[in-house]
Design an enzyme around this catalytic site. Structure first.
Site, short mmCIF file in Angstrom:
data_model
loop_
_atom_site.label_atom_id
_atom_site.label_comp_id
_atom_site.label_asym_id
_atom_site.label_seq_id
_atom_site.Cartn_x
_atom_site.Cartn_y
_atom_site.Cartn_z
N CYS A 107 0.83 -1.20 0.00
CA CYS A 107 0.00 0.00 0.00
C CYS A 107 0.87 1.25 0.00
CB CYS A 107 -0.93 -0.01 1.21
SG CYS A 107 -0.09 -0.34 2.75
N PHE A 243 -8.71 -15.00 3.70
CA PHE A 243 -10.15 -14.80 3.93
C PHE A 243 -10.60 -15.41 5.26
CE2 PHE A 243 -10.29 -14.39 -0.81
CZ PHE A 243 -10.75 -13.08 -0.85
N ALA A 244 -9.75 -15.30 6.27
CA ALA A 244 -10.06 -15.88 7.58
C ALA A 244 -10.94 -14.91 8.36
CB ALA A 244 -8.78 -16.18 8.35
N ARG A 245 -12.21 -15.16 8.33
CA ARG A 245 -13.17 -14.29 9.02
C ARG A 245 -14.53 -14.98 9.08
NH1 ARG A 245 -12.65 -9.84 4.20
NH2 ARG A 245 -13.36 -11.16 2.51
N LYS A 248 -14.80 -18.72 8.86
CA LYS A 248 -14.51 -19.35 7.57
C LYS A 248 -13.09 -18.97 7.15
CE LYS A 248 -18.02 -17.39 5.61
NZ LYS A 248 -19.02 -16.94 4.59
#
Length: 260
Positions: A107, A243-245, A248
């Site tokens: 970023c 996508f660990a949230r 899931k």
């Protein structure tokens, strides 16, 4: 402690459509100059904290510094904008930093010189395992906002979960945050080969390479993984979880370390 944010008046639009003037806090990045063995190495846009951890983590990530014991002296300027380090280094990897630089996908655009070649021929053989429940438990801790984030909403976070402690660093750049937390681990003399690195940004190639250079077997992020990040993790033995949230997650590589 250096000034990490600045207050200033802004026009704020409310959900009702009302516009009012409020005092807000914004992050205050600085150009931090790193000097290695008497010569300027590079400058990095960063927040002026944990500068010693930052340069140590960066140099280890690039293979320029092999071990913390190679450091002879490190000094931070009073204004926090310069860091000097004296150390025994790997000259060839230092040359690679300037032979062919790669702009990273960070970023805050970063530069890396050792993304290819022998530096990523390492393979993580760690037998470390962690359960899915433990990952989500640590994610709850990782999701807790810090005072700096609460004030500015403008920092990435890196969290290293070790056997008996948790280390956390923040910065405007996700690469910087990882370098800082790994430099902190190195300075404390902890073994990262049985650890999990939680990061707030996407899992790209250079993020995986940093983990490999610090012997970290598992990386977890709420964000996505890139193709090159997945490929690098597969080739270097790193377990990559994205996508660990919301209870899931996607396990992209070396799923044997993740227990059901």
């Amino acid at each position: 402690m250096y000034n990490l944010y600045q207050t200033l008046p802004i026009d704020k639009i409310k959900t009702s459509g009302e516009v009012c003037v409020e005092v807000d806090c914004v992050i205050k990045e600085e150009r931090i100059a790193f000097y290695l063995n008497g010569k300027k190495l590079l400058s990095v846009m960063s927040i002026p904290n944990e500068q010693d951890f930052h340069i140590i983590g960066f140099l280890i990530s690039e293979g320029v510094l092999k071990h913390i014991s190679a450091i002879q002296n490190i000094t931070i300027a009073k204004d926090g904008k310069s860091v000097w380090i004296e150390a025994k280094i790997v000259e060839e990897n230092l040359k690679n930093l300037f032979r062919e630089k790669t702009l990273t996908s960070g970023c805050c655009v970063g530069v890396a010189g050792n993304l290819e070649g022998h530096i990523i021929e390492k393979f993580i053989h760690s037998a470390y395992k962690i359960s899915i429940d433990e990952i989500f438990k640590h994610l709850q801790v990782f999701s807790h906002s810090s005072e700096l984030f609460d004030k500015t909403g403008c920092v990435h976070k890196a969290m290293l979960v070790l056997e008996n402690q948790i280390l956390v660093s923040e910065d405007i750049g996700r690469h910087n945050a990882i370098d800082k937390v790994m430099g902190k681990a190195a300075m404390k003399g902890v073994d990262a080969s049985n650890a999990v690195l939680f990061v707030s940004g996407r899992l790209s190639l250079e993020m995986v390479v940093k983990a490999v250079m610090h012997n970290i077997p598992v990386i977890v992020s709420k964000a996505a993984a890139t193709y090159m990040g997945i490929k690098a993790a597969q080739e270097t033995g790193v377990t990559l979880v994205g996508f660990a949230r919301d209870n899931k997650a996607n396990i992209y590589t070396h799923s044997g370390r993740i227990l059901g």
